[in-house]
Design an enzyme around this catalytic site. Structure first.
Site, PDB file in Angstrom:
ATOM      1  CG  HIS A 210      -0.257   0.332   2.490  1.00 52.10           C
ATOM      2  ND1 HIS A 210       0.437  -0.605   3.180  1.00 52.10           N
ATOM      3  CD2 HIS A 210      -0.133   1.494   3.176  1.00 52.10           C
ATOM      4  CE1 HIS A 210       0.957  -0.049   4.263  1.00 52.10           C
ATOM      5  NE2 HIS A 210       0.631   1.226   4.292  1.00 52.10           N
TER       6      HIS A 210
HETATM    7  C1  UD1 Z   1      -2.031   5.636   5.974  1.00 53.51           C
HETATM    8  C2  UD1 Z   1      -0.690   6.080   6.592  1.00 53.51           C
HETATM    9  C3  UD1 Z   1       0.332   4.971   6.433  1.00 53.51           C
HETATM   10  C4  UD1 Z   1      -0.190   3.662   6.974  1.00 53.51           C
HETATM   11  C5  UD1 Z   1      -1.507   3.358   6.306  1.00 53.51           C
HETATM   12  C6  UD1 Z   1      -2.124   2.078   6.785  1.00 53.51           C
HETATM   13  C7  UD1 Z   1      -0.110   8.458   6.484  1.00 53.51           C
HETATM   14  C8  UD1 Z   1       0.698   9.453   5.774  1.00 53.51           C
HETATM   15  N1  UD1 Z   1      -0.158   7.248   5.905  1.00 53.51           N
HETATM   16  O1  UD1 Z   1      -1.818   5.475   4.587  1.00 53.51           O
HETATM   17  O2  UD1 Z   1       1.498   5.322   7.136  1.00 53.51           O
HETATM   18  O3  UD1 Z   1       0.747   2.658   6.717  1.00 53.51           O
HETATM   19  O4  UD1 Z   1      -2.416   4.427   6.573  1.00 53.51           O
HETATM   20  O5  UD1 Z   1      -3.315   1.820   6.126  1.00 53.51           O
HETATM   21  O6  UD1 Z   1      -0.667   8.764   7.518  1.00 53.51           O
HETATM   22  N2  UD1 Z   1      -9.403   5.160   2.215  1.00 53.51           N
HETATM   23  C9  UD1 Z   1     -10.566   4.442   2.305  1.00 53.51           C
HETATM   24  N3  UD1 Z   1     -11.085   4.192   3.533  1.00 53.51           N
HETATM   25  C10 UD1 Z   1     -10.506   4.626   4.684  1.00 53.51           C
HETATM   26  C11 UD1 Z   1      -9.337   5.387   4.580  1.00 53.51           C
HETATM   27  C12 UD1 Z   1      -8.790   5.635   3.353  1.00 53.51           C
HETATM   28  O7  UD1 Z   1     -11.110   4.018   1.302  1.00 53.51           O
HETATM   29  O8  UD1 Z   1     -11.055   4.359   5.768  1.00 53.51           O
HETATM   30  C13 UD1 Z   1      -8.815   5.415   0.900  1.00 53.51           C
HETATM   31  C14 UD1 Z   1      -9.052   6.820   0.414  1.00 53.51           C
HETATM   32  O9  UD1 Z   1      -9.274   6.755  -0.950  1.00 53.51           O
HETATM   33  C15 UD1 Z   1      -7.728   7.518   0.689  1.00 53.51           C
HETATM   34  C16 UD1 Z   1      -6.737   6.373   0.508  1.00 53.51           C
HETATM   35  O10 UD1 Z   1      -7.424   5.200   0.967  1.00 53.51           O
HETATM   36  O11 UD1 Z   1      -7.524   8.585  -0.167  1.00 53.51           O
HETATM   37  C17 UD1 Z   1      -5.473   6.523   1.306  1.00 53.51           C
HETATM   38  O12 UD1 Z   1      -5.771   6.757   2.689  1.00 53.51           O
HETATM   39  P1  UD1 Z   1      -4.785   7.662   3.585  1.00 53.51           P
HETATM   40  O13 UD1 Z   1      -5.244   7.679   4.988  1.00 53.51           O
HETATM   41  O14 UD1 Z   1      -4.555   8.963   2.901  1.00 53.51           O
HETATM   42  O15 UD1 Z   1      -3.403   6.921   3.482  1.00 53.51           O
HETATM   43  P2  UD1 Z   1      -3.034   5.383   3.581  1.00 53.51           P
HETATM   44  O16 UD1 Z   1      -2.477   4.988   2.256  1.00 53.51           O
HETATM   45  O17 UD1 Z   1      -4.139   4.566   4.145  1.00 53.51           O
END
Ligand code: UD1
Length: 389
Positions: A210
């Site tokens: 991821h």
């Molecule tokens: C975040 C953390 C990362 C961690 C990861 C675990 C930061 C910078 N990154 O990355 O360190 O390893 O979480 O998962 O804090 N989304 C959903 N549902 C959710 C949350 C997110 O669908 O509940 C999707 C959204 O499209 C979002 C994307 O996932 O834009 C990324 O989510 P985000 O929280 O920005 O970063 P992660 O890649 O999850």
């Protein structure tokens, strides 16, 4: 003593669970839980609260997704009034996600001391958003609780005072050890049809990817999934797909698995732990999974050029294979060809990290209180002496 604990994203929940439990057990400590809502899905958030028995958060900030600036700013904006209203003695943050850094910045600017759990880890790669979060959080924290000796060295080199650095072990491993038995009762192996009759689980590997550096660039992601397809010809691979990755795969138009590379939804904590514990090997770019496989004694191949958790490599269970797809295929082949590995367990990863952290925080509070009382006593004696002279 009032402690405000902050959790926001999936990897935070298993770290906060044992700390909250420890706070709730101790007299004289009141814990307030804030969920920023950085992760909000059932599969990335709610199921972890249920699996880990975390009580409902006292505050839900519901920030949701956004760019780094948007998400960080929104957490800060919504967290500040909570800090002002609660005025805690300590804000306790865990890990390295945006919620960690945002909450730490808010607290320190309000004059509330910050305790950072999992402090001092460094990949020395500032293209990783987590590395920025780690460096900034450590720069403003008053207590640094570390998981491995290299973290102490990094913090000392950056000028953190020695008496603020406490090597306590790993709270995530506290949770793993607590949940191991319950996870063994999970039905995930049956549900994924991984049982081999009475011979136990059929051999399989687990994949998670991821990191933006692996999944945001379509060409790189395509090359990685092709490599995984090749590996799956030898070893069945189960791939719980993170929403960031599933979005990227959709945009790629990749048809999605070949029956031997099986894509599944993100799993809850207990199911995932059971899946990991019985795997032949794990391919990942996660930080936490490098640590969990080290304790579960499952070989881990990390699809990154660096790790902020070098102890997982020196203990013998983790190998950095880099991001070249051919190197990944060869590393998997080599791993499957070799006999059982032997490795070590990192010091203090024994299930007692949260106790040690609370001992430090509560001990300092007691000293502070005794110090104040003693000082008050001294002042009143001085005043009394002056009045009677
Ligand atoms: C975040 C953390 C990362 C961690 C990861 C675990 C930061 C910078 N990154 O990355 O360190 O390893 O979480 O998962 O804090 N989304 C959903 N549902 C959710 C949350 C997110 O669908 O509940 C999707 C959204 O499209 C979002 C994307 O996932 O834009 C990324 O989510 P985000 O929280 O920005 O970063 P992660 O890649 O999850």
């Amino acid at each position: 003593m009032k402690i405000l604990l902050v959790a926001g994203a999936r990897p935070n929940f298993m770290k906060v669970a044992p700390l909250l439990h420890e706070c709730d057990q101790r007299e004289g400590i009141r814990a307030i839980l804030v969920h920023t809502g950085q992760h909000y899905d059932e599969g990335l958030s709610n199921i972890f609260f249920r699996d880990l028995g975390i009580r409902a958060a006292d505050y839900e900030l519901k920030v949701g997704s956004g760019s780094h600036a948007e998400q960080t700013a929104e957490i800060m904006r919504r967290f500040e009034p909570v800090c002002v209203a609660e005025n805690p003695d300590v804000v306790l943050v865990v890990g390295d996600v945006n919620s960690t850094m945002a909450a730490a910045l808010v607290a320190v600017k309000l004059g509330i001391p910050v305790a950072h759990v999992e402090a001092g880890l460094r990949s020395f790669d500032r293209t990783m958003p987590e590395e920025i979060n780690r460096v900034v959080t450590d720069a403003v924290a008053s207590w640094h609780f570390t998981t491995e000796p290299t973290a102490n060295e990094n913090l000392s080199r950056e000028g953190a005072p020695e008496d603020r650095i406490h090597f306590v072990g790993n709270v995530m491993i506290d949770t793993l050890l607590t949940c191991r038995e319950r996870a063994a009762g999970s039905r995930v192996l049956d549900e994924l049809e991984l049982r081999n009759g009475s011979a136990g689980p059929a051999p399989y590997g687990v994949v998670t990817l991821h990191r933006p550096s692996n999944v945001d660039d379509p060409a790189r992601l395509l090359a990685l999934v092709k490599a995984l397809e090749e590996i799956s010809e030898t070893l069945l691979l189960i791939f719980p797909v993170h929403p960031r990755t599933s979005g990227a795969l959709k945009r790629l138009g990749w048809p999605g698995g070949n029956g031997r590379l099986r894509l599944v939804k993100p799993l809850g904590y207990l199911d995932f732990l059971q899946l990991l514990a019985n795997a032949r090997l794990v391919v990942t770019d996660s930080g936490g999974i490098q640590e969990e496989t080290t304790i579960l004694q499952v070989p881990c191949l990390t699809v990154r050029e660096n790790t902020e958790r070098p102890i997982t490599v020196s203990c013998g269970w983790n190998r950095l294979v880099g991001t070249d797809p051919d190197a990944l295929v060869s590393a998997c082949r080599r791993e499957l060809a070799r006999g059982p590995r032997r490795g070590q367990r990192p010091p203090l990863w024994d299930g007692k990290a949260s106790q040690r952290i609370l001992d430090v925080l509560a001990g300092e509070k007691l000293e502070e209180t005794l110090g104040t009382t003693a000082l008050e006593g001294l002042n009143s004696i001085t005043q009394h002496t002056q009045e009677t002279q």
